[in-house]
Design a protein around this motif. Sequence first.
Motif, PDB file in Angstrom:
ATOM      1  N   ALA A 185       0.837  -1.205   0.000  1.00 46.38           N
ATOM      2  CA  ALA A 185       0.000   0.000   0.000  1.00 46.38           C
ATOM      3  C   ALA A 185       0.872   1.255   0.000  1.00 46.38           C
ATOM      4  O   ALA A 185       0.557   2.255  -0.654  1.00 46.38           O
ATOM      5  CB  ALA A 185      -0.908  -0.003   1.221  1.00 46.38           C
ATOM      6  N   HIS A 186       1.989   1.199   0.728  1.00 49.56           N
ATOM      7  CA  HIS A 186       2.905   2.337   0.811  1.00 49.56           C
ATOM      8  C   HIS A 186       3.533   2.641  -0.559  1.00 49.56           C
ATOM      9  O   HIS A 186       3.421   3.755  -1.081  1.00 49.56           O
ATOM     10  CB  HIS A 186       4.000   2.031   1.842  1.00 49.56           C
ATOM     11  N   GLU A 187       4.151   1.616  -1.146  1.00 51.29           N
ATOM     12  CA  GLU A 187       4.776   1.832  -2.458  1.00 51.29           C
ATOM     13  C   GLU A 187       3.689   2.130  -3.493  1.00 51.29           C
ATOM     14  O   GLU A 187       3.903   2.921  -4.409  1.00 51.29           O
ATOM     15  CB  GLU A 187       5.605   0.616  -2.875  1.00 51.29           C
ATOM     16  N   GLY A 239       1.112   3.881  -2.993  1.00 52.15           N
ATOM     17  CA  GLY A 239       0.844   5.318  -2.858  1.00 52.15           C
ATOM     18  C   GLY A 239       1.863   6.166  -3.605  1.00 52.15           C
ATOM     19  O   GLY A 239       1.512   7.113  -4.322  1.00 52.15           O
ATOM     20  N   HIS A 240       3.138   5.798  -3.470  1.00 53.15           N
ATOM     21  CA  HIS A 240       4.181   6.495  -4.254  1.00 53.15           C
ATOM     22  C   HIS A 240       3.886   6.340  -5.745  1.00 53.15           C
ATOM     23  O   HIS A 240       4.008   7.287  -6.529  1.00 53.15           O
ATOM     24  CB  HIS A 240       5.556   5.854  -3.985  1.00 53.15           C
ATOM     25  N   ALA A 241       3.514   5.114  -6.126  1.00 55.51           N
ATOM     26  CA  ALA A 241       3.343   4.810  -7.546  1.00 55.51           C
ATOM     27  C   ALA A 241       2.126   5.525  -8.142  1.00 55.51           C
ATOM     28  O   ALA A 241       2.166   5.999  -9.281  1.00 55.51           O
ATOM     29  CB  ALA A 241       3.216   3.297  -7.727  1.00 55.51           C
ATOM     30  N   HIS A 249       6.182  13.319  -1.567  1.00 55.99           N
ATOM     31  CA  HIS A 249       6.076  11.945  -2.065  1.00 55.99           C
ATOM     32  C   HIS A 249       5.697  11.009  -0.918  1.00 55.99           C
ATOM     33  O   HIS A 249       4.806  10.168  -1.028  1.00 55.99           O
ATOM     34  CB  HIS A 249       7.398  11.491  -2.695  1.00 55.99           C
ATOM     35  N   GLU A 250       6.378  11.206   0.196  1.00 54.87           N
ATOM     36  CA  GLU A 250       6.121  10.355   1.352  1.00 54.87           C
ATOM     37  C   GLU A 250       4.705  10.601   1.899  1.00 54.87           C
ATOM     38  O   GLU A 250       4.098   9.706   2.469  1.00 54.87           O
ATOM     39  CB  GLU A 250       7.189  10.648   2.417  1.00 54.87           C
ATOM     40  N   SER A 251       4.187  11.785   1.698  1.00 59.46           N
ATOM     41  CA  SER A 251       2.816  12.051   2.171  1.00 59.46           C
ATOM     42  C   SER A 251       1.827  11.159   1.424  1.00 59.46           C
ATOM     43  O   SER A 251       0.847  10.692   1.996  1.00 59.46           O
ATOM     44  CB  SER A 251       2.439  13.526   2.002  1.00 59.46           C
ATOM     45  N   GLN A 252       2.088  10.913   0.154  1.00 63.99           N
ATOM     46  CA  GLN A 252       1.149  10.125  -0.636  1.00 63.99           C
ATOM     47  C   GLN A 252       1.255   8.633  -0.306  1.00 63.99           C
ATOM     48  O   GLN A 252       0.262   7.918  -0.269  1.00 63.99           O
ATOM     49  CB  GLN A 252       1.355  10.387  -2.130  1.00 63.99           C
ATOM     50  N   SER A 253       2.480   8.169  -0.038  1.00 61.89           N
ATOM     51  CA  SER A 253       2.633   6.762   0.340  1.00 61.89           C
ATOM     52  C   SER A 253       2.000   6.512   1.704  1.00 61.89           C
ATOM     53  O   SER A 253       1.293   5.534   1.916  1.00 61.89           O
ATOM     54  CB  SER A 253       4.101   6.359   0.337  1.00 61.89           C
ATOM     55  N   ARG A 254       2.228   7.442   2.637  1.00 60.16           N
ATOM     56  CA  ARG A 254       1.645   7.275   3.991  1.00 60.16           C
ATOM     57  C   ARG A 254       0.134   7.460   3.948  1.00 60.16           C
ATOM     58  O   ARG A 254      -0.594   6.867   4.736  1.00 60.16           O
ATOM     59  CB  ARG A 254       2.229   8.301   4.967  1.00 60.16           C
TER      60      ARG A 254
HETATM   61 ZN    ZN Z   1       8.198   5.814   1.101  1.00 59.45          ZN
END
Ligand code: ZN
Length: 496
Positions: free
Chosen positions: A260-262, A264-266, A290-295
């Motif tokens: 789910a995390h990756e 989100g980045h993708a 970027h990290e905001s979207q993965s989290r």
């Molecule tokens: Zn990340």
Amino acid sequence: MTAVEKLEKHVKELSNINYTKSVLFWDGETGAPKSGVNERGEALGYLNSLYKRKMSDEEFISLFSRLSEDKTIDLVPKRMAEELDDEYKKIKNIPEEEYVDYIKLINNAHMVWEEAKDKEDFDAFAPTLKEIIAYQKKFIDYRESELSPYNVLLDDYEPGMTMDKLDEFFSALKETIVPLLKEIIDSDVVVDDMFLKRDIPIEKQKKIVNNLVEMINFDLGKGMIKGSAHPFTLGLSPLDVRFTNRYQEDSLDFALFAGAHEGGHAIYEQNIDQNLIGTNLADGASMGMHESQSRFYENLICKDIHFVRYYYKKLKEKYLDELKDIDVYTFYKGINKVTPGLIRIYADELTYSLHVMIRYEIEKEIFENDLAVGMIPKLWEEKMQSYLGVVPSNDAEGPLQDVHWSGGMFGYFPSYALGSAYASQIMHFMRKELPVNELLETGDIKQVGAWLREKIHKYGKVKKPSELINDISGEGFNPIYYANYLKDKYSAIYEI
Ligand code: ZN
């Protein structure tokens, strides 16, 4: 040819070089035979020198320097020129020989770090780390920036971020999380998560993860998922976004939430405006954004009770006989269990930022107050004890656990915590426009994805992170939303 057309032509060449480098990197990380490592390294080295040669072309330099100041051109070419100018300013005053020596040092440092970690011996890494820091300090001096040393590094990963803002952010977190954690530890609520360690065949886990990331709108038709030791995402272009995941039979939860995390980045990468393909702006606004979207997808969507209710039932019916006896609320509590631990990458959502804060405070001491490298393990231990109440029994569980410092990546860690905080601020304002709970409950994530695309993703690097946050919320970065979110969520789970 106009100046802007010239700029675009040069940038396209740089972007072709980067594209090729990325494909080689992907290949190396996802199953290319080890025996080919030297040739692959040589090809990468050649592409690096080609890139460097293009970036030191006098005509090109004067072109982008001029256009970065030009107020008459369109926003996109202006931002392209600004990015190039920033990149160039970072290295322009570093003597060639010194830079080559530094790259050699960094290449070697990875191995030294790995060996030291295997031996659980910080002293074996300390001399190399000391050298890396000395280079970093020199490089900061060369830049003749008005910012203080650590702010220079922070600004590289998160434009506009400063120690003042981060001090305020982390102290708000400290005030919220540290006492909350104590209450959770003292709470009578017992959260079972042992069922997450039941054996589930890897092929089945892959199907489950694919299913989940498709539910959150990752387009597998324009992407690819493979296995690797450390999950990561690589956006070659919005039309070709790949990520990796790690599967182990007894770790469904890792695969699910790393996926789910990756994912989100993708999803961020897939939704960047296709008109930016071939420019240097077809990327996330910053590391933190970027990290905001993965989290966001990992924690605020896939660990949210409403969405869990939707997808857990589906996954259980289709694949998960192994969890037949586990009801949805038990599953929800299990995936959100709080356990203060030693290792950042395995930390739960609540304690994660405390791990980041420790690294931030130590890096600040190194660059602002010349902390001696030999002092790091002791300081680490004290901070772990005071914030998390646990102490590493060796250096591999302490300051040797992360790869970042061996790669000279100082100033990077705060992005991880900022990402979580941005995500909460974004969610707070999304809720004013969308009935988020109902959408999650019915699995209608399309609207959530479309909102993020319109407000964040499509811009790539055209807008700065502070602009994105301001446009969404009408105010600057504000840690209160994250602190409140954590308090609400975990007080409910632990009945505090
Ligand atoms: Zn990340």
